[in-house]
Design an enzyme around this catalytic site. Structure first.
Site, mmCIF file in Angstrom:
data_model
loop_
_atom_site.group_PDB
_atom_site.id
_atom_site.type_symbol
_atom_site.label_atom_id
_atom_site.label_comp_id
_atom_site.label_asym_id
_atom_site.label_seq_id
_atom_site.Cartn_x
_atom_site.Cartn_y
_atom_site.Cartn_z
ATOM 1 N N TRP A 199 -1.460 5.621 -8.373
ATOM 2 C CA TRP A 199 -0.029 5.284 -8.451
ATOM 3 C C TRP A 199 0.295 4.460 -9.685
ATOM 4 O O TRP A 199 1.345 4.645 -10.290
ATOM 5 C CB TRP A 199 0.431 4.592 -7.160
ATOM 6 C CG TRP A 199 0.210 5.505 -6.000
ATOM 7 C CD1 TRP A 199 -0.749 5.403 -5.025
ATOM 8 C CD2 TRP A 199 0.918 6.735 -5.711
ATOM 9 N NE1 TRP A 199 -0.683 6.473 -4.163
ATOM 10 C CE2 TRP A 199 0.326 7.302 -4.564
ATOM 11 C CE3 TRP A 199 1.966 7.408 -6.322
ATOM 12 C CZ2 TRP A 199 0.761 8.503 -3.999
ATOM 13 C CZ3 TRP A 199 2.407 8.606 -5.776
ATOM 14 C CH2 TRP A 199 1.808 9.139 -4.631
ATOM 15 N N LYS A 210 5.076 2.890 5.019
ATOM 16 C CA LYS A 210 3.759 2.414 5.442
ATOM 17 C C LYS A 210 3.908 1.195 6.343
ATOM 18 O O LYS A 210 3.651 1.268 7.532
ATOM 19 C CB LYS A 210 2.886 2.115 4.231
ATOM 20 C CG LYS A 210 2.651 3.376 3.394
ATOM 21 C CD LYS A 210 2.367 3.074 1.962
ATOM 22 C CE LYS A 210 2.565 4.232 1.034
ATOM 23 N NZ LYS A 210 1.828 5.447 1.343
ATOM 24 N N ASP A 218 4.395 -2.996 -7.537
ATOM 25 C CA ASP A 218 4.518 -1.906 -6.570
ATOM 26 C C ASP A 218 3.719 -2.347 -5.342
ATOM 27 O O ASP A 218 2.491 -2.378 -5.360
ATOM 28 C CB ASP A 218 3.936 -0.620 -7.182
ATOM 29 C CG ASP A 218 3.904 0.533 -6.179
ATOM 30 O OD1 ASP A 218 4.301 0.335 -5.007
ATOM 31 O OD2 ASP A 218 3.487 1.642 -6.578
#
Ligand code: PMP
Length: 362
Positions: A103, A197, A173
């Site tokens: 990511w 999540k 992030d």
């Protein structure tokens, strides 16, 4: 009562049962409105309470003051890879990144499409085995911001100490570990996280931004991509994903009811210990690819002696009622995702399963 499995999916992921039950109870008639929240106008008073309530809970749970704005945006965390450089990269500046996995490298790629990224730390050459130590991340003078990924969902690593970029805004992030532990969230000028999540369902991205960074946004951006638009309009500039935000609010109320981040962190520590202890007992059989001091509490990755055994492990686990243990398609192996809503019992049962599996398949 429906038969529920232990769901170890990496996201969208398991939600607290109580939250699902509340959704069920409130679905047909949301708080006396005679309609479900799915059908509510985003301008209605009932939704205003949801929107403002969820924003206030984010700040309360993370310990953030009035100098932060909470935004509910769409387009996934992936859109933030682009919005961050669009909003903050000015002439002659660079976006500084630590590359710790799938990511973060995507974030670097997007920055290079908007302007210029500089990677000041990368663990790519060592198979993303670790995150940087605090002193390993140093920003050049023309840095607009430093971007890190607090938890690397695919590889299974996590920061346990954060770089200190001084006056350079720290952007994180936090998609896969937000609200999972007690950290000083005020270190960050901007935090973003896809909700799917630890915070709720897919469809909304929570962005938390400090006022001084809002003031630095480049003028002239397309309206929808300008953080100021959403901050000024209280995330009601365009139609928000009302249902997803409603669920985020319920999940945050659940976190509060558990005892906030202190209790959640304790629970998450017990869960990861159950699995890592078992891996450390049989390091030749359950091989952890991540350096011990970079191991994630949220996504535990491991390899078995061969791929056939891994396939059998996943199949047998499914039969035993544990789903979602397959590693990300880009890395293979096994991944045990232990987000906030996974009960301790789930982690303990998987650890027991691992013990039994090893004995049956030496
Ligand atoms: N960052 C991290 C750390 C992630 O784990 C993910 C998704 N798994 C993303 C970004 C991308 O999120 P989205 O799919 O919401 O764009």
């Amino acid at each position: 009562m429906a038969k529920r499995v232990f769901n170890f999916n990496a996201g969208p992921a398991t939600l607290p049962l109580e939250v699902l039950q509340t959704i069920q109870e409130e679905l047909l008639d949301f708080k006396g409105t005679g309609m479900s929240i799915l059908e509510s106008s985003h301008r209605a008073a009932a939704y205003e309470d949801v929107n403002n309530g969820a924003m206030a809970l984010v700040k309360e749970i993370l310990g953030l003051g009035d100098n932060y704005k909470v935004l509910f945006l769409t387009g996934g965390a992936s859109t933030q890879f682009t919005m961050v450089p669009m909003n903050f990269l000015k002439e002659g500046q660079i976006g500084v990144y630590a590359d710790t996995g799938v990511w973060s490298s995507k974030a670097v790629k997007e920055c290079n499409l908007v302007g210029k990224a500089q990677v000041v730390f990368s663990s790519k050459d060592i198979g993303y085995r670790r995150v940087p130590k605090k002193h390993e991340v140093v920003c050049p003078p023309n840095a607009a911001y430093l971007h890190i990924t607090s938890n690397n969902t695919v590889w299974g690593s996590q920061y346990h100490e954060f770089p200190d970029p001084g006056a350079v805004p720290l952007i994180c992030d936090m998609s896969s570990d937000i609200a999972s532990r007690q950290i000083d969230y005020t270190k960050f000028a901007l935090i973003y996280a896809g909700a799917q999540k630890n915070l709720g369902p897919a469809g909304v991205t929570v962005v938390i931004i400090r006022d001084d960074l809002l003031a630095k946004i480049k003028p002239g951006l397309p309206t929808i991509f300008d953080y100021n638009t959403h901050a000024k309009e209280n995330s009601l500039y365009n139609t928000p994903p009302v249902f997803a935000i409603y669920v985020v609010k319920l999940v945050l109320e659940w976190v509060k009811k558990q005892g906030g981040l202190m209790a959640i962190e304790k629970l998450n520590a017990a869960k990861k210990d159950a699995i890592y202890q078992l891996m450390d007992k049989y390091p030749e059989y359950y091989r952890g690819p991540i350096d011990k001091d970079s191991r994630s509490c949220m996504n535990i990755t491991l390899r078995l002696p061969n791929e056939d055994l891994e396939k059998k492990f996943i199949a047998d686990a499914k039969t035993a009622g544990f789903v979602g243990l397959k590693g990300h398609r880009s890395v293979g192996g096994i991944r045990v995702s232990l987000y906030n809503a996974m009960p301790l019992e789930g982690a303990q049962k998987v650890a027991d399963f691992m013990e039994t599996f090893k004995k049956a398949n030496p």
